[in-house]
Design a protein around this motif. Sequence first.
Motif, PDB file in Angstrom:
ATOM      1  N   ALA A   1       0.837  -1.207   0.000  1.00  0.00           N
ATOM      2  CA  ALA A   1       0.000   0.000   0.000  1.00  0.00           C
ATOM      3  C   ALA A   1       0.870   1.254   0.000  1.00  0.00           C
ATOM      4  N   ILE A   2       1.939   1.233   0.790  1.00  0.00           N
ATOM      5  CA  ILE A   2       2.824   2.407   0.854  1.00  0.00           C
ATOM      6  C   ILE A   2       3.514   2.630  -0.493  1.00  0.00           C
ATOM      7  N   VAL A   3       3.986   1.536  -1.093  1.00  0.00           N
ATOM      8  CA  VAL A   3       4.660   1.663  -2.400  1.00  0.00           C
ATOM      9  C   VAL A   3       3.677   2.153  -3.458  1.00  0.00           C
ATOM     10  N   ALA A   4       2.470   1.610  -3.446  1.00  0.00           N
ATOM     11  CA  ALA A   4       1.450   2.035  -4.416  1.00  0.00           C
ATOM     12  C   ALA A   4       1.176   3.527  -4.258  1.00  0.00           C
ATOM     13  N   ASP A   5       1.092   3.956  -3.017  1.00  0.00           N
ATOM     14  CA  ASP A   5       0.828   5.365  -2.725  1.00  0.00           C
ATOM     15  C   ASP A   5       1.955   6.255  -3.249  1.00  0.00           C
ATOM     16  N   ARG A   6       3.209   5.828  -3.002  1.00  0.00           N
ATOM     17  CA  ARG A   6       4.360   6.653  -3.388  1.00  0.00           C
ATOM     18  C   ARG A   6       4.583   6.682  -4.900  1.00  0.00           C
TER      19      ARG A   6
ATOM     20  N   GLY B   1       3.982   1.222  -9.174  1.00  0.00           N
ATOM     21  CA  GLY B   1       4.978   0.246  -8.715  1.00  0.00           C
ATOM     22  C   GLY B   1       6.394   0.758  -8.936  1.00  0.00           C
ATOM     23  N   VAL B   2       7.357   0.135  -8.265  1.00  0.00           N
ATOM     24  CA  VAL B   2       8.754   0.577  -8.383  1.00  0.00           C
ATOM     25  C   VAL B   2       9.377   0.052  -9.679  1.00  0.00           C
ATOM     26  N   ASP B   3      10.459   0.689 -10.101  1.00  0.00           N
ATOM     27  CA  ASP B   3      11.141   0.297 -11.343  1.00  0.00           C
ATOM     28  C   ASP B   3      11.982  -0.959 -11.180  1.00  0.00           C
ATOM     29  N   ALA B   4      12.425  -1.224  -9.945  1.00  0.00           N
ATOM     30  CA  ALA B   4      13.167  -2.464  -9.700  1.00  0.00           C
ATOM     31  C   ALA B   4      13.012  -2.827  -8.225  1.00  0.00           C
ATOM     32  N   ALA B   5      12.884  -4.139  -7.974  1.00  0.00           N
ATOM     33  CA  ALA B   5      12.899  -4.625  -6.604  1.00  0.00           C
ATOM     34  C   ALA B   5      14.088  -5.575  -6.466  1.00  0.00           C
ATOM     35  N   TYR B   6      14.684  -5.604  -5.288  1.00  0.00           N
ATOM     36  CA  TYR B   6      15.861  -6.432  -5.029  1.00  0.00           C
ATOM     37  C   TYR B   6      15.578  -7.318  -3.833  1.00  0.00           C
ATOM     38  N   ASP B   7      15.743  -8.620  -3.996  1.00  0.00           N
ATOM     39  CA  ASP B   7      15.567  -9.510  -2.857  1.00  0.00           C
ATOM     40  C   ASP B   7      16.920  -9.916  -2.303  1.00  0.00           C
ATOM     41  N   ALA B   8      17.307  -9.302  -1.190  1.00  0.00           N
ATOM     42  CA  ALA B   8      18.528  -9.683  -0.476  1.00  0.00           C
ATOM     43  C   ALA B   8      18.152 -10.313   0.861  1.00  0.00           C
TER      44      ALA B   8
ATOM     45  N   GLU C   1       4.503  -7.976  -5.760  1.00  0.00           N
ATOM     46  CA  GLU C   1       3.325  -7.096  -5.739  1.00  0.00           C
ATOM     47  C   GLU C   1       3.716  -5.645  -5.994  1.00  0.00           C
ATOM     48  N   CYS C   2       4.979  -5.309  -5.673  1.00  0.00           N
ATOM     49  CA  CYS C   2       5.381  -3.893  -5.657  1.00  0.00           C
ATOM     50  C   CYS C   2       6.089  -3.429  -6.921  1.00  0.00           C
ATOM     51  N   VAL C   3       6.591  -4.364  -7.727  1.00  0.00           N
ATOM     52  CA  VAL C   3       7.364  -3.949  -8.895  1.00  0.00           C
ATOM     53  C   VAL C   3       6.412  -3.639 -10.066  1.00  0.00           C
ATOM     54  N   GLY C   4       6.772  -2.639 -10.851  1.00  0.00           N
ATOM     55  CA  GLY C   4       5.910  -2.186 -11.936  1.00  0.00           C
ATOM     56  C   GLY C   4       5.812  -3.188 -13.080  1.00  0.00           C
ATOM     57  N   GLU C   5       4.924  -2.874 -14.041  1.00  0.00           N
ATOM     58  CA  GLU C   5       4.759  -3.776 -15.183  1.00  0.00           C
ATOM     59  C   GLU C   5       6.048  -3.819 -16.019  1.00  0.00           C
TER      60      GLU C   5
END
Length: 349
Positions: free
Chosen positions: A229-234, A239-246, A258-262
């Motif tokens: 919800a916070i990412v969608a709002d911002r 959605g964000v341009d890139a997500a990183y799973d560390a 759910e948060c990364v853009g199309e």
Amino acid sequence: MRAAVYYGNNKVEIEDVPEPTVSAGHVKVRVSRNGICGTDLHEYFDGPIFISPEAPHPLTGQAMPVILGHEFSGTITEVGSGVTNLHEGDRVTIEPLYRCGTCRPCRSGHYNLCNSIGFHGLMADGGMAEYTVVPENMIHRLPDSVSLEDGALVEPMSVAYHAATLGEVNDQSSALIFGAGPIGIGVWFALRGLGLTEIDVVEPSPTRRAAIESLGARTLDPTAEDVSAIVADRTNGEGVDAAYDAAGVAPAVQSALECVGERRPLISVAIYDRPLPTPLINLVLRERRIQGTICYTGDDYRAVIDLMARGHYNTIGWVETIPLSGVLDEGFAQLRAGHKMKVLVDPTT
Ligand SMILES: [Zn+2]
Ligand SMILES: [Zn+2]
């Protein structure tokens, strides 16, 4: 000389071993600092995994026992015959990859994917020792403005830098990082170095959040906040341009998807030790993708060293140094328990 020698599961000895001798095309390095990596912990507590108990590695000819340590810096004390552009006294960091040079990944420049890849410190005697000998193509010289302490962090920071670039981001991009361990911190520094300002770091541990916040990062607590919800709002719902799973855990991957853009990537820079129940339908419906990343090449090393020379990496609050004699109790045990973030070993003490 003193060294941390790996003999198998739960068996690492600090002992006296003969000093290695330099050979043609190699240099001898007096080690200043050697970082303890998650891979070392896996080998000690769960291994052997990468270290071969019996079969000699095709490129190094070595199997167990082996001196650990693949994240290190030091000073050259001797150069072998045929080495012309490195000299005694050079301050250096080591890119610890043995590669064959002939397989398809090597031929295309992606030698981090070499079919016969080997690590100095897993498949050959490494940097948790007073001295080690490496091929000259592993050496990167450090500028005067980069300390030997920072030099020992070039390897993990290059893992993170390589991951960051695979997100295909620029200074207008937004990004989300899951996990604020040393690699998550490194991805944050790398993205900042690439000019990004819109970065959130998702981390459930209050101490890890505090550590990365003190470096200047913006954080989210997934146990108390609705990250999607916070990412969608911002991002105006984009959605964000890139997500990183560390982080390497299922909730992080699920949240990231759910948060990364199309048509944008999730970059996986974690060690997944078991399969995840990943909702891949989140990929399909938005043409998102998952991109793996491993190690680095010399380009990543040069980029990180360049950023370090400009004072980009702040190590306060997450990096500490211990003596070689403390590798097991002050190092491995404390890291495994989550009580420390990044530990460097000083082999002279
Ligand atoms: Zn490592
Ligand atoms: Zn190869």
